[in-house]
Design an enzyme around this catalytic site. Structure first.
Site, mmCIF file in Angstrom:
data_model
loop_
_atom_site.group_PDB
_atom_site.id
_atom_site.type_symbol
_atom_site.label_atom_id
_atom_site.label_comp_id
_atom_site.label_asym_id
_atom_site.label_seq_id
_atom_site.Cartn_x
_atom_site.Cartn_y
_atom_site.Cartn_z
ATOM 1 N N GLU A 6 0.811 -1.220 0.000
ATOM 2 C CA GLU A 6 0.000 0.000 0.000
ATOM 3 C C GLU A 6 0.839 1.261 0.000
ATOM 4 O O GLU A 6 1.949 1.269 0.517
ATOM 5 C CB GLU A 6 -0.800 0.052 1.300
ATOM 6 C CG GLU A 6 -1.919 -0.919 1.350
ATOM 7 C CD GLU A 6 -2.331 -1.193 2.779
ATOM 8 O OE1 GLU A 6 -2.631 -0.237 3.518
ATOM 9 O OE2 GLU A 6 -2.342 -2.376 3.145
ATOM 10 N N CYS A 8 3.241 8.454 1.389
ATOM 11 C CA CYS A 8 3.696 7.469 2.360
ATOM 12 C C CYS A 8 3.849 6.149 1.599
ATOM 13 O O CYS A 8 2.898 5.674 0.991
ATOM 14 C CB CYS A 8 2.612 7.389 3.433
ATOM 15 S SG CYS A 8 2.869 6.082 4.596
ATOM 16 N N CYS A 45 5.568 -7.255 7.507
ATOM 17 C CA CYS A 45 6.613 -6.823 8.435
ATOM 18 C C CYS A 45 6.787 -7.908 9.482
ATOM 19 O O CYS A 45 5.818 -8.507 9.934
ATOM 20 C CB CYS A 45 6.222 -5.513 9.114
ATOM 21 S SG CYS A 45 7.513 -4.882 10.212
ATOM 22 N N CYS A 71 4.383 -5.521 15.886
ATOM 23 C CA CYS A 71 3.853 -4.567 16.878
ATOM 24 C C CYS A 71 2.360 -4.837 17.048
ATOM 25 O O CYS A 71 1.651 -5.089 16.071
ATOM 26 C CB CYS A 71 4.101 -3.134 16.437
ATOM 27 S SG CYS A 71 5.850 -2.792 16.186
ATOM 28 N N CYS A 81 -0.593 -2.922 15.069
ATOM 29 C CA CYS A 81 -0.337 -2.627 13.655
ATOM 30 C C CYS A 81 -0.864 -3.736 12.754
ATOM 31 O O CYS A 81 -0.523 -4.906 12.937
ATOM 32 C CB CYS A 81 1.162 -2.430 13.456
ATOM 33 S SG CYS A 81 1.630 -2.242 11.738
ATOM 34 N N GLU A 127 9.505 -2.493 7.908
ATOM 35 C CA GLU A 127 10.484 -1.839 8.770
ATOM 36 C C GLU A 127 11.690 -1.477 7.890
ATOM 37 O O GLU A 127 12.476 -2.367 7.525
ATOM 38 C CB GLU A 127 10.866 -2.778 9.928
ATOM 39 C CG GLU A 127 12.048 -2.331 10.760
ATOM 40 C CD GLU A 127 12.028 -0.853 11.169
ATOM 41 O OE1 GLU A 127 11.013 -0.352 11.678
ATOM 42 O OE2 GLU A 127 13.061 -0.185 10.954
ATOM 43 N N SER A 185 11.088 6.060 8.836
ATOM 44 C CA SER A 185 10.503 5.807 10.148
ATOM 45 C C SER A 185 10.873 4.397 10.590
ATOM 46 O O SER A 185 10.679 3.434 9.855
ATOM 47 C CB SER A 185 8.982 5.948 10.067
ATOM 48 O OG SER A 185 8.389 5.566 11.287
ATOM 49 N N LEU A 226 8.175 5.449 19.043
ATOM 50 C CA LEU A 226 8.506 5.206 20.449
ATOM 51 C C LEU A 226 7.338 4.479 21.130
ATOM 52 O O LEU A 226 7.505 3.399 21.662
ATOM 53 C CB LEU A 226 8.825 6.533 21.144
ATOM 54 C CG LEU A 226 9.316 6.413 22.579
ATOM 55 C CD1 LEU A 226 10.666 5.730 22.655
ATOM 56 C CD2 LEU A 226 9.390 7.794 23.244
ATOM 57 N N HIS A 227 6.181 5.104 21.122
ATOM 58 C CA HIS A 227 4.919 4.527 21.595
ATOM 59 C C HIS A 227 4.856 4.234 23.091
ATOM 60 O O HIS A 227 3.768 4.012 23.608
ATOM 61 C CB HIS A 227 4.506 3.284 20.798
ATOM 62 C CG HIS A 227 4.393 3.527 19.318
ATOM 63 N ND1 HIS A 227 3.946 4.714 18.786
ATOM 64 C CD2 HIS A 227 4.692 2.742 18.252
ATOM 65 C CE1 HIS A 227 3.969 4.646 17.456
ATOM 66 N NE2 HIS A 227 4.423 3.466 17.119
ATOM 67 N N CYS A 262 -2.049 1.839 8.509
ATOM 68 C CA CYS A 262 -1.073 1.113 7.721
ATOM 69 C C CYS A 262 -1.390 -0.381 7.710
ATOM 70 O O CYS A 262 -1.623 -0.983 8.747
ATOM 71 C CB CYS A 262 0.303 1.438 8.303
ATOM 72 S SG CYS A 262 1.447 0.125 8.550
#
Ligand code: SAH
Ligand code: SF4
Length: 348
Positions: free
Chosen positions: A95, A108, A115, A119, A122, A163, A194, A218-219, A336
């Site tokens: 995407e 983007c 990935c 996470c 996500c 990533e 990122s 960071l989150h 995402c």
């Protein structure tokens, strides 16, 4: 005579294109022309590259394959944001998102299909890893989105699927194709990588000659919370991440962004906010608060607008430069990985 399969032209960065043309006996400027045909004009075959000598076009076509991604689906938000699903020749899908703001366009793009980092909030992580993308496959996403808008892309961010630091060389190759004046001509400062915090990647980026921009997801600045929601980066504790980032600012003189997706009941407590202040205060960074996008299968809701504003105010009051990401594309599958999630067969 044995046939060697053609190499994918999308695997080459600007230096690789120059080497490829010289291996075919051509001067270096032909590499720049080739780059312009591939990523500025975005032609679908070598025979369309009319200012290259016919014999040269034939020999590139014998050595390399050129396959543009195919558009599978576009979604348009009422706020102007557009989301795209692309399919490559091997059926792999990724995407991209185009976000227009006045006369500027940010694209983007994805750096991997899927990935491996997993996470918890996500959609991409939930689907697992499929494969790395090539530099040209990243650059075409940006070029084709810009073409759809009839604008040039002013900014490109590696914030789609994947990533980037786990596909470092190809991502840097893509940024160089986007940065090249014969390519997309996007200034290095307007090209952002990122990462979820892969330290070796941050260390390498700090040493690159270009002024590319860094964002770090960071989150949470509480180790236990971060370990829970971002299990793959446990091996790089917050302290190590902070030192790597401070070192990055000292080497580059540039200010990284700390992305912080706010999840109600997870990372929006007063203790989380104090930990974030302690992490971010006293060095050159910028906090971007992002109300989390709810994702199918992940139990993540955003805090109330009032709580988000309160968190932003406490950070600013503590001297941490903070913004809240303005919401775009919430009426389409904005988070995402969501579009791919819908296209994935059940159980895959
Ligand atoms: N892998 C890289 C870049 C791609 S993800 C990274 O993690 O930084 C781009 C950004 O989207 C990251 O900050 C990521 O944490 C965030 N993100 C992922 N899922 C999200 C969701 N459901 N809501 C809000 N942000 C999300
Ligand atoms: Fe991968 Fe980034 Fe999603 Fe984490 S947030 S799973 S690193 S794409």
């Amino acid at each position: 005579m044995s046939e060697t399969p053609p190499k994918d032209i999308a695997a080459l960065d600007p230096a690789g294109l120059t080497e490829a043309v010289s291996a075919l006996g051509m001067p270096a400027y032909r590499g720049k022309q080739l780059l312009a045909w591939l990523y500025d004009k975005v032609v679908s075959g070598f025979d369309a590259m009319t200012d290259l000598p016919a014999a040269f076009r034939d020999s590139i076509a014998e050595t390399y394959s050129l396959q543009l991604p195919e558009l599978v689906e576009t979604q348009r938000s009422s706020d102007g944001t557009r989301k795209y699903l692309w399919r490559f020749a091997d059926s792999v899908m990724v995407e991209s998102v185009g976000i227009p703001v006045g006369d500027r366009l940010t694209v983007c793009f994805s750096t991997q299909a899927g990935c491996a980092m997993g996470c918890r909030f996500c959609a991409t992580g939930e689907g697992g890893f499929v494969r790395d993308l090539l530099p040209g496959e990243m650059t075409w996403q940006v070029a084709l989105v810009a073409r759809d808008f009839g604008m040039r892309a002013s900014n490109a961010v590696a914030m789609g699927q994947g990533e980037p630091m786990r596909n470092y060389d190809a991502t840097l190759g893509a940024l160089r194709l986007m940065n090249a004046k014969e390519g997309l001509g996007i200034g290095a400062r307007h090209l952002t990588v990122s990462t979820c915090g892969v330290i070796p990647g941050i260390e390498r980026l700090a040493r690159e000659p270009e002024q590319f921009t860094l964002a770090v997801s960071l989150h949470s600045a509480v180790q236990k919370t971060r370990d829970r929601i971002m299990p793959s980066v446990k091996k790089w504790p917050l302290e190590t991440l902070q030192s790597a980032l401070i070192d990055y600012t000292q080497r580059t003189g540039r200010r990284p962004t700390l992305e912080f997706a706010l999840i109600a009941g997870e990372n929006d407590s007063p203790a989380e906010v104090s930990a974030l202040v302690a992490f971010a205060r006293g060095w050159m960074c910028h906090v971007n608060l992002i109300p989390v996008n709810p994702v199918t299968g992940a139990n993540a809701d955003r805090p109330s607008d009032a709580r988000i504003a309160e968190i932003a105010n406490s950070l600013s009051a503590a001297g941490v430069e903070t913004t809240v990401r303005s919401e775009r594309g919430t009426d389409i599958d904005a988070a995402c990985g969501q579009l791919t999630q819908r296209h994935r067969p059940k159980g895959a």
